[in-house]
Design an enzyme around this catalytic site. Structure first.
Site, short mmCIF file in Angstrom:
data_model
loop_
_atom_site.label_atom_id
_atom_site.label_comp_id
_atom_site.label_asym_id
_atom_site.label_seq_id
_atom_site.Cartn_x
_atom_site.Cartn_y
_atom_site.Cartn_z
N LEU A 159 23.66 54.34 -84.25
CA LEU A 159 22.80 54.81 -83.15
C LEU A 159 21.66 55.66 -83.70
CD1 LEU A 159 23.19 58.09 -82.46
CD2 LEU A 159 25.34 57.30 -81.53
N CYS A 272 19.73 62.26 -90.94
CA CYS A 272 20.37 61.18 -91.71
C CYS A 272 19.61 60.67 -92.92
CB CYS A 272 20.66 60.00 -90.78
SG CYS A 272 21.88 60.40 -89.53
#
Ligand code: NAD
Ligand code: UDX
EC number: 1.1.1.22
Length: 481
Positions: A159, A272
């Site tokens: 996601l 990330c």
């Protein structure tokens, strides 16, 4: 009734479990966390994270088959399937500091599971982890198992923030890696059964454990590499008079390349990309693959270059100094539709401008003043540890920074205005009004290519946009390193 427990009620654990609860009414889902304030927020009307559509899903399921709790051990004890979605930040000290993933939180979760479990469990790696982490986790669990069988699966999450609910409801793929033993395959099938409640079977990919773990790091590396590629082109566009939006449109029309993730920017941010590429680099180095490590490291170098290039552009355009000048900063989150500021490129840009003694007035529709001040006073890599474990900071001591409640207030009396997040509302601002309220010459630096620079120039602004033909004013400026 199948019982699922998810350790870690963050940006991944919360939304992912809420969607599983929504789509699997016969499954009971408990999301647990060591952070009392986070769990209290999940149980309140003010959820701890903002995601479009999240509140709706939580309200539909909370108290029915979705629960948020700090009673970690109770829910781990009761669960058949345990997802682990804790932080895996970059190590800040010791071996591999600044690169390797810090698995402290993962390891402590695994040890706790081993202590508490009295029945067989499927343990699912949801966090992004280095390749072969499952082997280490297996060892910890097996050596503390007291005869219980643990099956480890890798089920990385893809996601993106700001679109998490849509991504979860309609994923490109769900990836499940498991051991190629009968027990391993049975566990894979059990987890597949959960996702199959709403994800078409052909989108559920099963692989071995190491492929699943590596695919997550590889995907983030490929995505970030596209951004660094287009950002590298943006520098060349500015030098040559090409327009990066025209170039990326033409490039993206090639069906082998495709149009997504080709927007030039001040650089990628978020919790990330950098962390996962650094982890990949470290894994390559540990495996003696120096050239491969260098290749991926360059993606981060170009990203850092892009942020520095933007700061240099602002300073050099404004007569080589921003000392004492007010600069309005529009946007602090790492992308639109989220209040998340982890590794936001805005932070590096702000620090760069403060380094030249600018006075900043920052506005973001979702990020609070406390958060902005905390981020500006934090050391690199400290941001991704649970908040109660972060070193103390003194946010009040951030001088020369004010936080504005609306963009017009931020811009009033400013010499320059920097757009650092692509919030839709920044496209619709009354730039005539902003121009009138600013010092002259008034500068706009669009780090996200969201405003029409030609229109702004007609109003009188000196306007810069990443990778676009330069304002005549800027052409005479010294070339940027
Ligand atoms: P987060 O910081 O929002 O949430 C992690 C939570 O885990 C925190 O609330 C923390 O208090 C809790 N925690 C840590 N140790 C714990 C323990 N021992 N017991 C109970 N709770 C514990 O992090 P996140 O953004 O949700 O990311 C989690 C993982 O998912 C990371 O590995 C990340 O790389 C990965 N991931 C993140 C995203 C994203 O968009 N944020 C997307 C895909 C994958
Ligand atoms: C990313 C991955 O997309 C997701 O699959 C993974 O699970 C987690 O990491 P996220 O970091 O939430 O998701 O957002 P993403 O949309 O990927 O954007 C990351 C950064 O790249 C943002 O700062 C964004 O502004 C920037 N970006 C993105 C660009 O600069 N240009 C682009 O074309 C796309």
């Amino acid at each position: 009734m199948v019982k699922i427990c998810c350790i870690g009620a963050g940006y991944v654990g919360g939304p992912t479990m809420a969607v599983i609860a929504l789509k699997c009414p016969s499954v009971e889902v408990a999301v647990v966390d060591i952070s009392v304030s986070r769990i209290n927020a999940w149980n309140s009307d003010q959820l701890p994270i903002y995601e479009p559509g999240l509140e709706d899903v939580v309200k539909q399921c909370r108290g029915k088959n979705l629960f948020f709790s700090t009673d970690v051990e109770k829910h781990v004890y009761e669960a058949d399937i345990i997802f682990v979605s804790v932080n895996t930040p970059t190590k800040t000290r010791g071996l591999g500091a600044g690169k390797a993933a810090d698995l402290t939180y993962w390891e402590s979760a695994a040890r706790m599971i081993a202590n508490v479990a009295k029945t067989d469990k499927i343990v699912v790696e949801k966090s992004t982890v280095p390749v072969k982490t499952a082997e280490a986790i297996e060892k910890i669990l097996a050596h503390n198992s007291k005869g219980i069988s643990f099956q480890i699966l890798s089920n990385p999450e893809f996601l993106a923030e700001g679109t998490a609910i849509q991504d979860l409801l309609n994923p490109d793929r769900v990836l499940i890696g498991g051991r190629e033993t009968p027990k391993g395959q049975k566990a894979v099938e059990a987890l597949k059964g959960v996702y199959a409640q709403w994800v078409p079977e052909e989108r559920i990919i099963t692989t071995n454990l190491w492929s699943a773990e590596l695919s997550k790091l590889a995907t983030n590396a490929f995505l970030a590499q596209r951004i660094s590629s287009v950002n590298a082109m943006s520098a060349l566009c500015e030098a040559t008079g090409a327009d990066v939006q025209e170039v990326s449109y033409a490039v993206g029309k090639d069906s082998r390349i495709g149009p997504k993730f080709l927007n030039a920017s001040i650089g990628f941010g978020g919790s990330c990309f950098q962390k996962d590429i650094l982890s990949l680099v470290y894994i390559c180095e540990c495996n003696g693959l120096k050239e491969v490590a260098c290749y991926w490291k360059q993606v981060i170098k170009v990203n850092d270059y892009q942020k520095a290039r933007f700061v240099n552009r602002v300073i050099s355009s404004m007569f080589n100094t921003v000392s004492g000048k007010k600069i309005a900063v529009l946007g602090f989150a790492f992308k639109k539709d989220t209040g998340d500021t982890r590794e936001t490129p805005a932070l590096d840009v702000c620090k760069g401008l403060l380094g030249d003694k600018a006075r900043l007035s920052i506005y973001d529709p979702l990020v609070t003043e406390d958060q902005i001040r905390r981020d500006l006073s934090m050391n690199k890599f400290d941001w991704d540890h649970p908040i109660h474990l972060q070193p103390p900071t003194s946010p009040a001591s951030i001088k020369h920074v004010s936080v504005a409640w609306d963009p017009y207030q931020a811009a009033k009396g400013a010499h320059g205005l920097c757009i650092l997040t692509e919030w839709d509302e920044f496209k619709e601002l009354d730039y005539e009004k902003i121009y009138e309220s600013m010092q002259k010459p008034a500068f706009v630096f669009d780090g996200r290519n969201i405003v029409d620079v030609a229109r702004l120039r007609k109003m009188g602004f000196i306007a810069y946009s990443i990778g676009k033909p330069l304002d005549p004013w800027l052409k005479g400026m010294p070339a940027l390193a």
